[in-house]
Design a protein around this motif. Structure first.
Motif: not given
Length: 288
Positions: A261-275
């Motif tokens: 259920g975690d989806n923390k990766g969306i903000t890594v490197g840019g919000i919804g762009t890199v991951w």
């Protein structure tokens, strides 16, 4: 002479009758042909459906379902939803020897009732399935799917919450609202890497030294939710690992997603762009 014949025939007939009754009794009590009762089915069962293959049912053969909004393993179908999708619970262990007991569990709902789970997904019936074998609930709203033991991918329908603790919509704008995105069969979020090309992993190093940060999603192509088709899936070789791709996008986990259920990766490197997460409507990965 006729009298003599009758006198000798009577004992013979009696002997034959006794022998016949004796044989009948022996046959009925023959221990080599016991009547074996059909064992009672208990707990969840596996059944074969012409369209969906192996599916999960209750002991009477009624189809059970997964709800994408329960990807975190917490039942979210309540109130009026539960009228249409009644919960399933059985305290019995499955009598089906094909069912792996470690994949079956239960969860306690907020009102104290228990609900059976498979791969951590709470199980439900569908109100409009009138008889055993009906599978009318699959695909409803794009978030209800026939429960199966062999999905290669699943779909979550949940709130995106970045590593910064902020909530995001499906367009990665700050705000609330569920997004429909891919997970593995146990509800762990899957991501794409923005710089990747079609069926080409450009992130993972040959020595796999960064694989613990963004592990490749290793999976064989088995069964898929009905909203996607197998022609959209490939499996590529990445330094000895078999990585699944969707529309050409190699799929990854985020090592810091500690639970389903975690989806923390969306903000890594840019919000919804890199991951970004991937959805059924995501565009195909670029070829070049």
């Amino acid at each position: 002479m006729l009298v003599y014949f009758k006198k000798n025939l009577l004992p013979a007939l009696c002997l034959a009758l006794v022998f016949t009754v004796s044989c009948s009794k022996k046959s009925a009590m023959d221990p080599e042909t016991p009547i074996v009762p059909t064992p009672e089915k208990k707990g969840i069962q596996l059944a074969t459906d012409a369209k969906f293959g192996t599916i999960i049912t209750d002991k009477s053969g009624k189809t059970l379902y997964f709800f994408s909004s329960d990807a975190a393993g917490i039942p979210t179908c309540t109130g009026g939803c539960e009228t249409v999708w009644p919960l399933y619970y059985s305290a019995d262990l499955s009598s089906d020897t094909r069912v792996n007991a470690s994949e079956v569990g239960e969860v306690t709902r907020t009102d104290g009732r228990k609900q059976s789970t498979y791969w951590g997904y709470p199980l439900y019936y569908y109100q409009n399935d009138a008889a055993a074998g009906d599978v009318k609930g699959d695909g409803v709203g794009g978030i209800w799917f026939v429960a199966k033991p062999d999905y290669s991918l699943m779909l979550a329908n949940a709130q995106l919450v970045g590593a910064n603790g902020k909530s995001y919509t499906s367009t990665y704008a700050e705000g609330t609202g569920n997004t429909n995105y891919f997970t593995d069969a146990q509800g762990r979020t899957l991501y794409a890497y923005g710089p990747d090309k079609s069926n080409k992993n450009t992130y993972t190093k040959p020595d796999l030294s960064n694989n613990s940060i963004w592990p490749v999603y290793e999976a064989e192509l088995k069964e898929l939710p009905s909203v996607i088709t197998k022609d959209q899936i490939s499996v590529i070789d990445v330094f000895g690992k078999k990585q699944m791709t969707y529309k050409g996008w190699p799929l990854y986990y985020f090592g810091s997603d500690t639970k389903r259920g975690d989806n923390k990766g969306i903000t890594v490197g840019g919000i919804g762009t890199v991951w970004p997460v991937l959805t059924p409507t995501s565009i195909a990965a670029p070829v070049n």
